[in-house]
Write a protein that holds these residues in place. Structure first.
Motif, PDB file in Angstrom:
ATOM      1  N   GLY A   6      -5.041  -2.070  -4.758  1.00  0.00           N
ATOM      2  CA  GLY A   6      -3.643  -1.835  -4.932  1.00  0.00           C
ATOM      3  C   GLY A   6      -2.965  -3.029  -4.117  1.00  0.00           C
ATOM      4  N   TYR A   7      -1.580  -3.039  -4.227  1.00  0.00           N
ATOM      5  CA  TYR A   7      -0.727  -4.227  -3.588  1.00  0.00           C
ATOM      6  C   TYR A   7      -0.321  -3.571  -2.200  1.00  0.00           C
ATOM      7  CZ  TYR A   7       3.762  -6.220  -2.527  1.00  0.00           C
ATOM      8  OH  TYR A   7       4.867  -6.908  -1.953  1.00  0.00           O
ATOM      9  N   SER A  60      -3.006   2.780  -7.553  1.00  0.00           N
ATOM     10  CA  SER A  60      -1.758   2.315  -7.386  1.00  0.00           C
ATOM     11  C   SER A  60      -1.529   1.042  -8.314  1.00  0.00           C
ATOM     12  CB  SER A  60      -1.320   1.955  -6.073  1.00  0.00           C
ATOM     13  OG  SER A  60       0.398   1.929  -6.031  1.00  0.00           O
ATOM     14  N   MET A  61      -1.467  -0.123  -7.809  1.00  0.00           N
ATOM     15  CA  MET A  61      -1.103  -1.187  -8.526  1.00  0.00           C
ATOM     16  C   MET A  61      -2.409  -1.486  -9.610  1.00  0.00           C
ATOM     17  SD  MET A  61      -0.259  -5.212  -8.140  1.00  0.00           S
ATOM     18  CE  MET A  61      -1.799  -5.888  -7.332  1.00  0.00           C
ATOM     19  N   TYR A  95      -1.723   0.380 -12.657  1.00  0.00           N
ATOM     20  CA  TYR A  95      -1.016  -0.179 -13.617  1.00  0.00           C
ATOM     21  C   TYR A  95      -1.734  -1.096 -14.407  1.00  0.00           C
ATOM     22  CZ  TYR A  95       2.372   1.155  -9.921  1.00  0.00           C
ATOM     23  OH  TYR A  95       3.175   1.702  -9.075  1.00  0.00           O
ATOM     24  N   ARG A 116      12.231  -4.712  -5.211  1.00  0.00           N
ATOM     25  CA  ARG A 116      11.184  -5.747  -5.203  1.00  0.00           C
ATOM     26  C   ARG A 116      11.544  -7.213  -5.059  1.00  0.00           C
ATOM     27  NH1 ARG A 116       6.664  -2.400  -5.881  1.00  0.00           N
ATOM     28  NH2 ARG A 116       6.740  -1.116  -7.826  1.00  0.00           N
ATOM     29  N   MET A 131       5.898  -1.545   4.890  1.00  0.00           N
ATOM     30  CA  MET A 131       4.839  -0.759   4.109  1.00  0.00           C
ATOM     31  C   MET A 131       3.948   0.203   4.627  1.00  0.00           C
ATOM     32  SD  MET A 131       4.176  -2.932   0.762  1.00  0.00           S
ATOM     33  CE  MET A 131       3.550  -1.468  -0.121  1.00  0.00           C
ATOM     34  N   ILE A 133       4.499   7.237  -2.148  1.00  0.00           N
ATOM     35  CA  ILE A 133       4.823   6.044  -3.069  1.00  0.00           C
ATOM     36  C   ILE A 133       4.751   6.633  -4.456  1.00  0.00           C
ATOM     37  CG2 ILE A 133       4.421   3.791  -3.815  1.00  0.00           C
ATOM     38  CD1 ILE A 133       3.560   3.180  -1.127  1.00  0.00           C
ATOM     39  N   HIS A 193      -0.837   7.713   0.216  1.00  0.00           N
ATOM     40  CA  HIS A 193      -1.077   6.783  -0.737  1.00  0.00           C
ATOM     41  C   HIS A 193      -2.483   6.066  -0.646  1.00  0.00           C
ATOM     42  CE1 HIS A 193       0.463   4.422  -4.186  1.00  0.00           C
ATOM     43  NE2 HIS A 193       0.295   3.198  -3.460  1.00  0.00           N
TER      44      HIS A 193
HETATM   45  C1  MLT Z   1       0.353  -0.284  -4.599  1.00  0.00           C
HETATM   46  O1  MLT Z   1      -0.210   0.315  -3.679  1.00  0.00           O
HETATM   47  O2  MLT Z   1      -0.133  -0.859  -5.332  1.00  0.00           O
HETATM   48  C2  MLT Z   1       1.934  -0.251  -4.628  1.00  0.00           C
HETATM   49  O3  MLT Z   1       2.472   0.368  -3.724  1.00  0.00           O
HETATM   50  C3  MLT Z   1       2.429   0.022  -6.074  1.00  0.00           C
HETATM   51  C4  MLT Z   1       3.946  -0.039  -6.181  1.00  0.00           C
HETATM   52  O4  MLT Z   1       4.809  -0.482  -5.168  1.00  0.00           O
HETATM   53  O5  MLT Z   1       4.640   0.265  -7.056  1.00  0.00           O
END
Ligand code: MLT
Length: 276
Positions: free
Chosen positions: A36-37, A107-108, A111, A145, A164, A227, A254
């Motif tokens: 993730g990010y 998470s990311m 995506y 963002r 974060m 999140i 998360h």
């Molecule tokens: C993540 O954990 O990759 C991010 O929190 C994703 C997001 O901010 O949408």
């Protein structure tokens, strides 16, 4: 048989991409772990230990993160997309001559798994969608963002970690893993954070993708995830015909694979042995 540890580099897509490649002597398949990010592959350390007993486990540092460096200049921020990250993973699989893999994204990473499924469905065996969601950013989330990008330009990754950490990790687990997650965030360079924020802000809605997923899919979520909470996980589970259910990880936010690795690994292992 003890799993082998093998950090390696591949020159793909203008990157010197760092990845872990761990394998049992007799792997039953390949799992690609997508972080993730704004993290890196070390968030998967418990899963790499556990699943490399049974599988070949590949965990890349995504472009710019961890040990993955650009061979030349990074792409301009407005060209970073989930498709670019997905193409990097496919290039790594090509480099390793691997045709298909199970994709486990957090998470990311989830995506990116959606982008992978849309662009390269034939390369995906199963999906594990952890602490993620299918919807795009709201206008407000998108604007945040870009505000975050301005903050990181002005104050660096430490300011991002301050903001974060309390969202990524459930309060009870902050003492246990807060420092290592902070280190991952602070070691990410500013252009990578800015480019990734663009990719996050502009990512497409993946809700319609859910109904098109035909491979067995497990949804996983930390019970205290702020999140991407349980409601996001429920939504995905309900729309994926090939869903094999939803695993709620107790005592985890998360960062469920790091916060409660035993429960996370057990849920994924059960899914992996489930007939397709
Ligand atoms: C993540 O954990 O990759 C991010 O929190 C994703 C997001 O901010 O949408």
């Amino acid at each position: 048989m003890l799993p082998e540890t093998n950090g390696a580099y591949a020159e793909v897509n203008g990157l010197r991409m760092f990845f872990e490649d761990r394998s049992s002597t007799d792997p039953t398949g390949v799992i690609v772990f997508v972080h993730g990010y704004p993290l890196n592959l070390s968030m998967w350390r418990y899963q790499l230990d556990y699943f490399s007993i049974t599988h070949r486990c590949i965990a890349p540092d995504l472009r710019g993160f961890g040990g993955s460096k650009h061979l030349n200049q990074p792409l301009p921020a407005d060209q970073w997309t989930m498709d670019v990250f997905a193409d990097d993973i496919i290039a790594l699989l090509d480099h390793l001559r691997l045709d298909k893999a199970h994709i486990c994204g957090l998470s990311m990473g989830g995506y990116i798994a959606f982008a992978l499924w849309r662009k390269h469905p034939q390369r995906v065996r199963r999906l594990i969608l952890a602490d993620t969601k299918a919807t795009a950013d709201s206008d407000e989330a998108r604007a945040n963002r870009y505000k975050q990008a301005e903050m990181v330009k002005a104050k660096g990754a430490t300011a991002l970690a301050d903001v974060m950490l309390p969202k990524l990790i459930a309060p009870d687990n902050l003492d246990k893993i807060g420092n290592e997650v902070r280190y991952m965030i602070e070691s990410t360079d500013v252009p990578t954070i800015i480019g990734t924020l663009h990719a996050l802000a502009e990512r497409p809605d993946s809700s319609t993708t859910l109904a098109e997923i035909t491979v067995p899919t497990l949804i996983v979520v930390g019970e205290k995830d702020e999140i991407t909470p349980l409601s996001d996980a429920d939504f995905m589970r309900d729309y994926i015909d090939s869903s094999r259910g939803l695993a709620v990880i107790p005592n985890a936010g998360h960062m469920s694979p790091l916060e409660n690795p035993d429960a996370f690994n057990e849920a994924v292992a059960k899914f992996m042995t489930h007939d397709s």
